[in-house]
Design a protein around this motif. Sequence first.
Motif, short mmCIF file in Angstrom:
data_model
loop_
_atom_site.label_atom_id
_atom_site.label_comp_id
_atom_site.label_asym_id
_atom_site.label_seq_id
_atom_site.Cartn_x
_atom_site.Cartn_y
_atom_site.Cartn_z
N VAL A 153 9.42 -1.16 -10.72
CA VAL A 153 9.06 0.16 -11.22
C VAL A 153 7.55 0.25 -11.45
O VAL A 153 6.95 1.32 -11.26
CB VAL A 153 9.83 0.47 -12.51
N SER A 154 6.94 -0.86 -11.84
CA SER A 154 5.50 -0.88 -12.11
C SER A 154 4.67 -1.08 -10.86
O SER A 154 3.43 -1.05 -10.93
CB SER A 154 5.18 -1.98 -13.13
N GLY A 155 5.31 -1.35 -9.72
CA GLY A 155 4.57 -1.49 -8.47
C GLY A 155 4.05 -2.87 -8.18
O GLY A 155 3.16 -3.03 -7.34
N PHE A 168 10.83 14.32 -10.76
CA PHE A 168 9.90 13.63 -9.88
C PHE A 168 10.28 12.15 -9.74
O PHE A 168 9.96 11.52 -8.74
CB PHE A 168 8.46 13.75 -10.42
N ILE A 169 10.92 11.60 -10.78
CA ILE A 169 11.32 10.19 -10.75
C ILE A 169 12.65 10.07 -10.02
O ILE A 169 13.67 10.59 -10.48
CB ILE A 169 11.45 9.61 -12.17
N PRO A 170 12.69 9.37 -8.90
CA PRO A 170 13.96 9.17 -8.20
C PRO A 170 14.82 8.15 -8.94
O PRO A 170 14.30 7.21 -9.55
CB PRO A 170 13.52 8.65 -6.83
N ASP A 189 0.85 -1.20 0.00
CA ASP A 189 0.00 0.00 0.00
C ASP A 189 0.88 1.25 0.00
O ASP A 189 1.15 1.82 1.06
CB ASP A 189 -0.93 0.01 1.21
N PRO A 190 1.34 1.69 -1.17
CA PRO A 190 2.23 2.86 -1.23
C PRO A 190 1.53 4.17 -0.84
O PRO A 190 2.19 5.15 -0.52
CB PRO A 190 2.66 2.89 -2.70
N THR A 191 0.19 4.19 -0.86
CA THR A 191 -0.51 5.43 -0.55
C THR A 191 -0.49 5.78 0.94
O THR A 191 -0.87 6.88 1.32
CB THR A 191 -1.98 5.33 -1.01
N LYS A 192 -0.03 4.86 1.79
CA LYS A 192 0.06 5.15 3.21
C LYS A 192 1.13 6.19 3.51
O LYS A 192 1.06 6.87 4.53
CB LYS A 192 0.33 3.87 4.00
N ASP A 193 2.13 6.28 2.64
CA ASP A 193 3.21 7.27 2.83
C ASP A 193 3.59 7.82 1.45
O ASP A 193 4.68 7.57 0.95
CB ASP A 193 4.41 6.62 3.52
N PRO A 194 2.70 8.57 0.81
CA PRO A 194 2.92 8.99 -0.59
C PRO A 194 4.09 9.94 -0.78
O PRO A 194 4.64 10.01 -1.87
CB PRO A 194 1.59 9.67 -0.96
N LEU A 195 4.47 10.67 0.26
CA LEU A 195 5.59 11.61 0.14
C LEU A 195 6.86 11.06 0.77
O LEU A 195 7.89 11.74 0.77
CB LEU A 195 5.22 12.95 0.79
N PHE A 202 6.88 7.13 -2.28
CA PHE A 202 7.09 8.12 -3.33
C PHE A 202 7.66 7.48 -4.60
O PHE A 202 7.22 7.79 -5.72
CB PHE A 202 8.04 9.21 -2.83
N HIS A 203 8.64 6.59 -4.45
CA HIS A 203 9.28 5.96 -5.61
C HIS A 203 8.26 5.23 -6.48
O HIS A 203 8.20 5.44 -7.71
CB HIS A 203 10.34 4.95 -5.15
N ILE A 204 7.46 4.37 -5.84
CA ILE A 204 6.51 3.55 -6.59
C ILE A 204 5.45 4.42 -7.25
O ILE A 204 5.11 4.24 -8.43
CB ILE A 204 5.85 2.51 -5.66
N ILE A 205 4.92 5.37 -6.51
CA ILE A 205 3.84 6.22 -7.04
C ILE A 205 4.32 7.02 -8.24
O ILE A 205 3.65 7.09 -9.28
CB ILE A 205 3.29 7.15 -5.95
#
Length: 384
Positions: free
Chosen positions: A341-343, A271-273, A232-238, A242-245
């Motif tokens: 990269v695609s999550g 924006f892409i790390p 669940d990458p949306t739990k810590d989007p920043l 961030f990488h996955i999103i």
Amino acid sequence: MTVIERPPLMNRLKPWLSGFDIPMLLAILWLCAWGLLCMYSAGYDHGTRFVDHARNMALGLGLMYIVSRVPPQTLMAMAVPLYTLGIALLIATALFGVTKKGATRWLSIGITQIQPSELLKLATPLMLAWWFQKREGLLRWPDFVAAFALLLLPFFLIAKQPDLGTSLLVLAAGLYVIFFAGLPWKLIVPAVVLAAAGVVALVASEDAICQPDVTWPLLKPYQKTRVCTLLDPTKDPLGKGFHIIQGEIAIGSGGLTGKGFMQGTQTHLEFIPERTTDFIFAAFGEEFGFMGALALLAGFTALILRGLAIAADAPTLFARLMAGAVTLSFFTYVFVNMGMVSGILPVVGVPLPFVSYGGTAMVTLGLSLGLLLSIARVKKIVKT
């Protein structure tokens, strides 16, 4: 007056190119072209990344050519020395290594620092192929036990650094050799079923096991974070997500044909790390889109299928095992990099062959492909 005609260029090049597997060579050149094109766009404002990438690629291709001229029998004779050297360097790294960002993966040799784990990516399957070649026709279960011991030694030494990504790649390369050597299906099927059940259980219990106060055995806290972020990458989007999103946004925004060469906004607005290394496929997908990704995948697919064909026709057990392991290891690199990269996979430090920036990875790639071409060359000589 005697006139000496100079032979045509192709006639002069034939001795240098004799025995080369042309389909494999064409697939390699196709991927090199895409790699250089993508690196120019992603790295033109990133110091000397493009120039360095071109230099690393030339070095890798040079090593590929040199190794391709070495008979597989000579490569087999190097298996034990290379494996022994690699293990010794891993032990030296554990005792005297250089620590960066909490990981002891590098060993100083005076003028530079080396990462011994990279050597084991090739030395481990080489050693296992040598072992099964020596036991050909006499294989019993103790031989497989010994093979697993040879594999798990470098795996645990690398995982302890810690470097889970490289250790898993070494483990995969060794498992491919053991599988092709004839590991019984009655051992393979239960392991696959158990792994699948573990993945299902992990996803189902994500809310409970990803709590901050829960400690995972055998894994470092950052490794737990990577898996939980994948779920669940949306739990810590920043933060951790961030990488996955950002990777998913870049790939999705490319659409069918992409935004165009050097027109990627996610890429060039930073924006892409790690846009020139681990996440370069996100930059590629943004600028070249779905059609570009298909073209890149076509090159990877052609190389993998040709590698498996070379393995199937190899003249000795050692050659078959090494060709099969090298080919499937290449597939693993591609699958893991594109997957993270695609999550769909956790973020680990695995480069995309030919495309990602990295000198050591390019050298390892050149050596591996050189071995494949060496086996293909011997196969042609045997047939003629």
